[in-house]
Write an enzyme that holds these catalytic residues in place. Structure first.
Site, PDB file in Angstrom:
ATOM      1  N   ARG A  58     -71.009 -29.768 -43.800  1.00  0.00           N
ATOM      2  CA  ARG A  58     -71.779 -30.076 -45.014  1.00  0.00           C
ATOM      3  C   ARG A  58     -71.214 -31.244 -45.816  1.00  0.00           C
ATOM      4  O   ARG A  58     -71.947 -32.128 -46.229  1.00  0.00           O
ATOM      5  CB  ARG A  58     -71.810 -28.866 -45.962  1.00  0.00           C
ATOM      6  CG  ARG A  58     -72.940 -27.927 -45.745  1.00  0.00           C
ATOM      7  CD  ARG A  58     -72.506 -26.544 -46.141  1.00  0.00           C
ATOM      8  NE  ARG A  58     -71.431 -26.149 -45.250  1.00  0.00           N
ATOM      9  CZ  ARG A  58     -71.637 -25.604 -44.058  1.00  0.00           C
ATOM     10  NH1 ARG A  58     -72.837 -25.333 -43.671  1.00  0.00           N
ATOM     11  NH2 ARG A  58     -70.631 -25.313 -43.259  1.00  0.00           N
ATOM     12  N   THR A  59     -69.921 -31.218 -46.069  1.00  0.00           N
ATOM     13  CA  THR A  59     -69.363 -32.236 -46.958  1.00  0.00           C
ATOM     14  C   THR A  59     -69.568 -33.615 -46.342  1.00  0.00           C
ATOM     15  O   THR A  59     -70.039 -34.546 -46.993  1.00  0.00           O
ATOM     16  CB  THR A  59     -67.871 -31.956 -47.225  1.00  0.00           C
ATOM     17  OG1 THR A  59     -67.771 -30.637 -47.770  1.00  0.00           O
ATOM     18  CG2 THR A  59     -67.284 -32.950 -48.211  1.00  0.00           C
ATOM     19  N   LYS A  88     -50.455 -42.255 -35.158  1.00  0.00           N
ATOM     20  CA  LYS A  88     -49.318 -43.161 -34.888  1.00  0.00           C
ATOM     21  C   LYS A  88     -48.299 -43.128 -36.026  1.00  0.00           C
ATOM     22  O   LYS A  88     -47.354 -43.904 -36.034  1.00  0.00           O
ATOM     23  CB  LYS A  88     -49.824 -44.597 -34.738  1.00  0.00           C
ATOM     24  CG  LYS A  88     -50.844 -44.793 -33.636  1.00  0.00           C
ATOM     25  CD  LYS A  88     -51.205 -46.280 -33.559  1.00  0.00           C
ATOM     26  CE  LYS A  88     -52.400 -46.530 -32.659  1.00  0.00           C
ATOM     27  NZ  LYS A  88     -52.918 -47.888 -32.830  1.00  0.00           N
ATOM     28  N   ARG A 109     -60.970 -35.850 -46.470  1.00  0.00           N
ATOM     29  CA  ARG A 109     -60.647 -34.421 -46.343  1.00  0.00           C
ATOM     30  C   ARG A 109     -59.406 -34.316 -45.499  1.00  0.00           C
ATOM     31  O   ARG A 109     -59.290 -34.979 -44.463  1.00  0.00           O
ATOM     32  CB  ARG A 109     -61.796 -33.665 -45.686  1.00  0.00           C
ATOM     33  CG  ARG A 109     -61.373 -32.270 -45.257  1.00  0.00           C
ATOM     34  CD  ARG A 109     -62.500 -31.411 -44.859  1.00  0.00           C
ATOM     35  NE  ARG A 109     -63.321 -31.047 -46.008  1.00  0.00           N
ATOM     36  CZ  ARG A 109     -64.280 -30.142 -45.980  1.00  0.00           C
ATOM     37  NH1 ARG A 109     -64.548 -29.506 -44.854  1.00  0.00           N
ATOM     38  NH2 ARG A 109     -64.981 -29.853 -47.050  1.00  0.00           N
ATOM     39  N   HIS A 137     -61.491 -29.190 -54.422  1.00  0.00           N
ATOM     40  CA  HIS A 137     -62.701 -29.655 -53.737  1.00  0.00           C
ATOM     41  C   HIS A 137     -63.729 -29.972 -54.836  1.00  0.00           C
ATOM     42  O   HIS A 137     -64.722 -29.272 -55.000  1.00  0.00           O
ATOM     43  CB  HIS A 137     -63.192 -28.554 -52.796  1.00  0.00           C
ATOM     44  CG  HIS A 137     -64.209 -28.988 -51.777  1.00  0.00           C
ATOM     45  ND1 HIS A 137     -64.797 -30.244 -51.778  1.00  0.00           N
ATOM     46  CD2 HIS A 137     -64.744 -28.323 -50.715  1.00  0.00           C
ATOM     47  CE1 HIS A 137     -65.639 -30.311 -50.752  1.00  0.00           C
ATOM     48  NE2 HIS A 137     -65.631 -29.162 -50.103  1.00  0.00           N
TER      49      HIS A 137
HETATM   50  C1  NCD Z   1     -65.649 -25.218 -47.993  1.00  0.00           C
HETATM   51  C2  NCD Z   1     -64.376 -25.992 -47.764  1.00  0.00           C
HETATM   52  O1  NCD Z   1     -64.297 -26.802 -46.846  1.00  0.00           O
HETATM   53  O2  NCD Z   1     -63.472 -25.776 -48.555  1.00  0.00           O
HETATM   54  N1  NCD Z   1     -66.714 -25.729 -47.242  1.00  0.00           N
HETATM   55  C3  NCD Z   1     -67.455 -26.727 -47.778  1.00  0.00           C
HETATM   56  O3  NCD Z   1     -66.982 -27.789 -48.085  1.00  0.00           O
HETATM   57  N2  NCD Z   1     -68.740 -26.450 -48.004  1.00  0.00           N
HETATM   58  C4  NCD Z   1     -65.500 -23.761 -47.863  1.00  0.00           C
HETATM   59  C5  NCD Z   1     -64.913 -23.189 -46.623  1.00  0.00           C
HETATM   60  O4  NCD Z   1     -64.586 -23.895 -45.665  1.00  0.00           O
HETATM   61  O5  NCD Z   1     -64.797 -21.969 -46.584  1.00  0.00           O
END
Ligand code: NCD
Length: 310
Positions: A58-59, A88, A109, A137
């Site tokens: 999703r992100t 590396k 991320r 997040h």
């Molecule tokens: C979340 C995350 O990555 O922290 N997912 C997301 O970004 N929608 C929640 C999760 O992974 O449980």
């Protein structure tokens, strides 16, 4: 005048009320335009770099969709952990220095807390934290806030119950401080091993928030306006046996919902494992897929705001 031009988006507690309102209002504006079939070309010729060192559906997709819908383009490293220079030994600081020559804004991320800040320290372009380990997040929390406002028609005077893995779940670490601005009453429901970090709970209480901590979801469901369910974060456990012992700690199903307010809103950042039974999807208040869709609008707002295009 409030603006976010050139700012990094690293943690939820960086926002004041005026900035939150600006983001929500911008997302609402984009919502209206998109719903009417309109298009936006605010970021034509601009490039978003996505650096994902941890899995994401999703992100990543919603940030990519957001930049495309704004007329820009995306550059991404497919499996940053194995195929980028990180393999590396390049530091994130150096990656930041380099990325500013390639893109106008970046999303990262990473499994390690503080990694987004390290990239941002190197890069002069705005950096958005798309999740740093069990840390923060913030873009998820903003879309959660947007969703609550859209589903409930307000952000004030709500009782919000956060349930599941409050220890390792970064989405709740970001959401709780945002909701605090609106006088939310909190229920934190988790097994004691997965309780909300004490500094977050103490910080909320110090600012006057009402926080109830319990491991009993049934005890608080009847007073809940918004139920925010989270996945037990398997990948954060040092001891797999502990995960096995705690997984399945909570399951939201029709039987539980019989005790809930009729207008309960149910949210989940997704992906879900088994913490919300599929039968719940038919429930009117099951908002998690609408929540995921809202992610595009809120991320469009963030991208346009930090690059000064709106
Ligand atoms: C979340 C995350 O990555 O922290 N997912 C997301 O970004 N929608 C929640 C999760 O992974 O449980």
């Amino acid at each position: 005048m409030t603006n976010l031009v050139g700012k990094d988006i690293l943690a939820a507690d960086q926002f004041n009320m005026a900035e939150l309102e600006l983001i929500l209002q911008t997302a609402r504006q984009f919502d209206t335009i998109s719903s009417a079939g309109g298009t936006l070309d605010l970021m034509r010729n601009m490039i978003l770099a996505t650096l994902f060192y941890e899995p994401s559906t999703r992100t990543r997709l919603s940030f990519e969709s957001a930049i495309l819908r704004l007329g820009g383009s995306v550059l991404s490293v497919a499996e940053a952990k194995t195929s980028s220079s990180a393999a590396k030994g390049e530091t994130l600081y150096d990656t930041g220095k380099m990325i500013e020559g390639y893109a106008h804004v970046a999303v990262i991320r990473h499994p390690i807390v503080g990694s987004a800040r390290e990239l941002a320290d190197g890069a002069s372009i705005p950096v958005i934290n798309g999740g740093d380990g069990a840390g923060q997040h913030p873009s998820q929390a903003l879309l959660d806030l947007y969703t609550i406002q859209k589903e409930k028609g307000r952000l004030e005077e709500l009782t919000v119950t956060l349930v599941g893995d409050l220890r390792y779940g970064r989405t709740v670490h970001s959401l709780a401080p945002l909701l605090q601005h609106f006088g939310t009453r909190f229920n934190f429901v988790a097994p004691s091993e997965l309780a909300m970090p004490a500094e977050i709970t103490a910080g909320l209480r110090a600012k006057g928030a009402e926080v109830t901590e319990t491991s009993d979801l049934a005890a608080v469901i009847g007073q809940t306006d918004v139920l925010y369910v989270t996945r037990i974060q398997k990948e954060r456990f040092a001891d797999p046996a502990q995960y096995e012992a705690l997984k399945g700690a909570y399951v939201v199903n029709n039987a539980l919902l019989q005790q809930a307010k009729p207008d309960l809103t149910i949210m989940h950042p997704l992906p879900r494992v088994d913490e919300i039974a599929k039968e719940v999807d038919a429930y009117e208040g099951a908002a998690y897929f609408r929540q995921a869709a809202n992610g595009v609008l809120v991320r469009m707002a963030l991208l346009a705001l930090v690059t000064g295009k709106i």
